[in-house]
Design a protein around this motif. Structure first.
Motif, PDB file in Angstrom:
ATOM      1  N   VAL A  70       0.838  -1.200   0.000  1.00  0.00           N
ATOM      2  CA  VAL A  70       0.000   0.000   0.000  1.00  0.00           C
ATOM      3  C   VAL A  70       0.876   1.255   0.000  1.00  0.00           C
ATOM      4  O   VAL A  70       0.674   2.168  -0.798  1.00  0.00           O
ATOM      5  CB  VAL A  70      -0.968   0.002   1.200  1.00  0.00           C
ATOM      6  N   LEU A  71       1.877   1.302   0.884  1.00  0.00           N
ATOM      7  CA  LEU A  71       2.733   2.489   0.960  1.00  0.00           C
ATOM      8  C   LEU A  71       3.539   2.680  -0.324  1.00  0.00           C
ATOM      9  O   LEU A  71       3.707   3.820  -0.788  1.00  0.00           O
ATOM     10  CB  LEU A  71       3.651   2.398   2.177  1.00  0.00           C
ATOM     11  N   ASP A  72       4.017   1.595  -0.908  1.00  0.00           N
ATOM     12  CA  ASP A  72       4.730   1.699  -2.192  1.00  0.00           C
ATOM     13  C   ASP A  72       3.827   2.268  -3.285  1.00  0.00           C
ATOM     14  O   ASP A  72       4.268   3.042  -4.123  1.00  0.00           O
ATOM     15  CB  ASP A  72       5.266   0.334  -2.639  1.00  0.00           C
ATOM     16  N   GLU A  73       2.564   1.876  -3.281  1.00  0.00           N
ATOM     17  CA  GLU A  73       1.629   2.388  -4.286  1.00  0.00           C
ATOM     18  C   GLU A  73       1.393   3.890  -4.101  1.00  0.00           C
ATOM     19  O   GLU A  73       1.283   4.620  -5.083  1.00  0.00           O
ATOM     20  CB  GLU A  73       0.306   1.619  -4.230  1.00  0.00           C
ATOM     21  N   VAL A  74       1.333   4.344  -2.860  1.00  0.00           N
ATOM     22  CA  VAL A  74       1.192   5.780  -2.617  1.00  0.00           C
ATOM     23  C   VAL A  74       2.386   6.520  -3.210  1.00  0.00           C
ATOM     24  O   VAL A  74       2.229   7.528  -3.911  1.00  0.00           O
ATOM     25  CB  VAL A  74       1.049   6.080  -1.109  1.00  0.00           C
ATOM     26  N   ILE A  75       3.586   6.015  -2.954  1.00  0.00           N
ATOM     27  CA  ILE A  75       4.803   6.645  -3.489  1.00  0.00           C
ATOM     28  C   ILE A  75       4.787   6.628  -5.016  1.00  0.00           C
ATOM     29  O   ILE A  75       5.092   7.627  -5.667  1.00  0.00           O
ATOM     30  CB  ILE A  75       6.060   5.963  -2.927  1.00  0.00           C
ATOM     31  N   PHE A  76       4.409   5.500  -5.604  1.00  0.00           N
ATOM     32  CA  PHE A  76       4.339   5.385  -7.064  1.00  0.00           C
ATOM     33  C   PHE A  76       3.381   6.423  -7.650  1.00  0.00           C
ATOM     34  O   PHE A  76       3.696   7.117  -8.621  1.00  0.00           O
ATOM     35  CB  PHE A  76       3.910   3.971  -7.460  1.00  0.00           C
ATOM     36  N   ARG A  77       2.199   6.563  -7.060  1.00  0.00           N
ATOM     37  CA  ARG A  77       1.209   7.516  -7.577  1.00  0.00           C
ATOM     38  C   ARG A  77       1.647   8.961  -7.357  1.00  0.00           C
ATOM     39  O   ARG A  77       1.336   9.834  -8.158  1.00  0.00           O
ATOM     40  CB  ARG A  77      -0.153   7.241  -6.972  1.00  0.00           C
ATOM     41  N   LEU A  78       2.381   9.201  -6.280  1.00  0.00           N
ATOM     42  CA  LEU A  78       2.949  10.534  -6.075  1.00  0.00           C
ATOM     43  C   LEU A  78       3.903  10.885  -7.208  1.00  0.00           C
ATOM     44  O   LEU A  78       3.864  11.981  -7.756  1.00  0.00           O
ATOM     45  CB  LEU A  78       3.701  10.596  -4.747  1.00  0.00           C
ATOM     46  N   GLU A  79       4.765   9.926  -7.548  1.00  0.00           N
ATOM     47  CA  GLU A  79       5.790  10.156  -8.565  1.00  0.00           C
ATOM     48  C   GLU A  79       5.220  10.214  -9.981  1.00  0.00           C
ATOM     49  O   GLU A  79       5.687  10.996 -10.802  1.00  0.00           O
ATOM     50  CB  GLU A  79       6.860   9.066  -8.498  1.00  0.00           C
ATOM     51  N   THR A  80       4.233   9.392 -10.284  1.00  0.00           N
ATOM     52  CA  THR A  80       3.755   9.289 -11.663  1.00  0.00           C
ATOM     53  C   THR A  80       2.517  10.118 -11.963  1.00  0.00           C
ATOM     54  O   THR A  80       2.283  10.482 -13.114  1.00  0.00           O
ATOM     55  CB  THR A  80       3.457   7.816 -12.025  1.00  0.00           C
ATOM     56  N   GLU A  81       1.693  10.403 -10.941  1.00  0.00           N
ATOM     57  CA  GLU A  81       0.433  11.109 -11.160  1.00  0.00           C
ATOM     58  C   GLU A  81       0.306  12.379 -10.333  1.00  0.00           C
ATOM     59  O   GLU A  81      -0.695  13.085 -10.457  1.00  0.00           O
ATOM     60  CB  GLU A  81      -0.747  10.190 -10.819  1.00  0.00           C
ATOM     61  N   PRO A 117       8.812  10.934   0.465  1.00  0.00           N
ATOM     62  CA  PRO A 117       9.420   9.601   0.515  1.00  0.00           C
ATOM     63  C   PRO A 117       9.711   9.051  -0.874  1.00  0.00           C
ATOM     64  O   PRO A 117       8.942   9.256  -1.806  1.00  0.00           O
ATOM     65  CB  PRO A 117       8.364   8.747   1.217  1.00  0.00           C
ATOM     66  N   LYS A 118      10.822   8.341  -0.986  1.00  0.00           N
ATOM     67  CA  LYS A 118      11.218   7.712  -2.244  1.00  0.00           C
ATOM     68  C   LYS A 118      11.029   6.199  -2.202  1.00  0.00           C
ATOM     69  O   LYS A 118      10.932   5.558  -3.235  1.00  0.00           O
ATOM     70  CB  LYS A 118      12.686   8.020  -2.558  1.00  0.00           C
ATOM     71  N   ALA A 119      11.005   5.633  -0.992  1.00  0.00           N
ATOM     72  CA  ALA A 119      10.862   4.178  -0.860  1.00  0.00           C
ATOM     73  C   ALA A 119      10.504   3.829   0.583  1.00  0.00           C
ATOM     74  O   ALA A 119      10.712   4.628   1.501  1.00  0.00           O
ATOM     75  CB  ALA A 119      12.161   3.478  -1.253  1.00  0.00           C
ATOM     76  N   VAL A 120       9.989   2.625   0.754  1.00  0.00           N
ATOM     77  CA  VAL A 120       9.710   2.073   2.069  1.00  0.00           C
ATOM     78  C   VAL A 120      10.855   1.124   2.409  1.00  0.00           C
ATOM     79  O   VAL A 120      11.145   0.201   1.653  1.00  0.00           O
ATOM     80  CB  VAL A 120       8.370   1.300   2.089  1.00  0.00           C
ATOM     81  N   SER A 121      11.504   1.368   3.527  1.00  0.00           N
ATOM     82  CA  SER A 121      12.607   0.513   3.948  1.00  0.00           C
ATOM     83  C   SER A 121      12.065  -0.746   4.619  1.00  0.00           C
ATOM     84  O   SER A 121      11.112  -0.683   5.394  1.00  0.00           O
ATOM     85  CB  SER A 121      13.506   1.268   4.926  1.00  0.00           C
ATOM     86  N   LEU A 122      12.679  -1.861   4.336  1.00  0.00           N
ATOM     87  CA  LEU A 122      12.292  -3.104   5.009  1.00  0.00           C
ATOM     88  C   LEU A 122      13.038  -3.282   6.322  1.00  0.00           C
ATOM     89  O   LEU A 122      12.691  -4.154   7.124  1.00  0.00           O
ATOM     90  CB  LEU A 122      12.549  -4.296   4.079  1.00  0.00           C
ATOM     91  N   SER A 135      -0.589  -2.622  15.210  1.00  0.00           N
ATOM     92  CA  SER A 135       0.321  -1.483  15.136  1.00  0.00           C
ATOM     93  C   SER A 135       1.422  -1.770  14.131  1.00  0.00           C
ATOM     94  O   SER A 135       1.701  -2.932  13.806  1.00  0.00           O
ATOM     95  CB  SER A 135       0.915  -1.168  16.502  1.00  0.00           C
ATOM     96  N   CYS A 136       2.020  -0.690  13.638  1.00  0.00           N
ATOM     97  CA  CYS A 136       3.121  -0.837  12.692  1.00  0.00           C
ATOM     98  C   CYS A 136       4.130   0.270  12.926  1.00  0.00           C
ATOM     99  O   CYS A 136       3.825   1.314  13.506  1.00  0.00           O
ATOM    100  CB  CYS A 136       2.624  -0.812  11.246  1.00  0.00           C
ATOM    101  N   ALA A 137       5.344   0.020  12.478  1.00  0.00           N
ATOM    102  CA  ALA A 137       6.405   1.007  12.470  1.00  0.00           C
ATOM    103  C   ALA A 137       7.161   0.827  11.156  1.00  0.00           C
ATOM    104  O   ALA A 137       7.503  -0.300  10.786  1.00  0.00           O
ATOM    105  CB  ALA A 137       7.339   0.819  13.657  1.00  0.00           C
ATOM    106  N   VAL A 138       7.375   1.941  10.459  1.00  0.00           N
ATOM    107  CA  VAL A 138       7.941   1.898   9.119  1.00  0.00           C
ATOM    108  C   VAL A 138       8.949   3.039   8.972  1.00  0.00           C
ATOM    109  O   VAL A 138       8.674   4.158   9.407  1.00  0.00           O
ATOM    110  CB  VAL A 138       6.836   2.066   8.048  1.00  0.00           C
ATOM    111  N   THR A 139      10.068   2.743   8.334  1.00  0.00           N
ATOM    112  CA  THR A 139      11.022   3.786   7.979  1.00  0.00           C
ATOM    113  C   THR A 139      10.846   4.101   6.506  1.00  0.00           C
ATOM    114  O   THR A 139      10.807   3.200   5.670  1.00  0.00           O
ATOM    115  CB  THR A 139      12.469   3.331   8.261  1.00  0.00           C
TER     116      THR A 139
END
Length: 142
Positions: A70-81, A117-122, A135-139
């Motif tokens: 989901v977060l990657d898709e947000v970044i993708f749509r930010l960059e492309t659309e 953001p440019k990417a979601v870190s694993l 709950s979640c925590a993401v860099t």
């Protein structure tokens, strides 16, 4: 110690990138809160109104993979659309994936207040049940 609300998100200090935490009673709500936290990390959308709606389907996978999808898709749509989600609704798909619906606006309609953001870190990714629900925590790499 102050009790956290049932649902919410926050940014936490991190050396070079952006680290977010989110929580909700259910898995899908936690994903939606993570999207809100990510957006708030770089944009002030307080005066913006949605002018478009879009959907995305995340295929079945482990819970952390669904969150990253989901977060990657947000970044993708930010960059492309240049599409910025103002409202996120997430529901479980019958096959174990996620169905996401965003109400969006163009990034030109908001004030950028941080690095996009440019990417979601694993690295140190966490997404699971806890005593309050999920709950979640993401860099986020910026």
């Amino acid at each position: 110690m102050e009790r956290r609300p049932d649902r919410g998100h926050r940014m936490i200090p991190h050396t070079a990138d952006v680290r977010i935490e989110a929580w909700a009673p259910d898995r899908e709500g936690c994903v939606a809160e993570a999207v809100a936290a990510m957006v708030e990390s770089f944009a002030d959308a307080s005066g913006a109104t949605a002018d478009s709606e879009t959907e995305h389907r995340v295929p079945p996978g482990e819970d952390p993979d669904l969150l990253v999808g989901v977060l990657d898709e947000v970044i993708f749509r930010l960059e492309t659309e240049a599409a910025l989600p103002l409202e996120t609704k997430v529901r479980a798909a019958d096959d174990g994936g996620l169905l996401v619906r965003w109400r969006t606006t163009d990034t030109d309609a908001v004030e950028l207040v941080g690095a996009v953001p440019k990417a979601v870190s694993l690295h140190e990714l966490r997404f699971d049940r806890d005593e309050g629900g999920w709950s979640c925590a993401v860099t986020l790499d910026v």
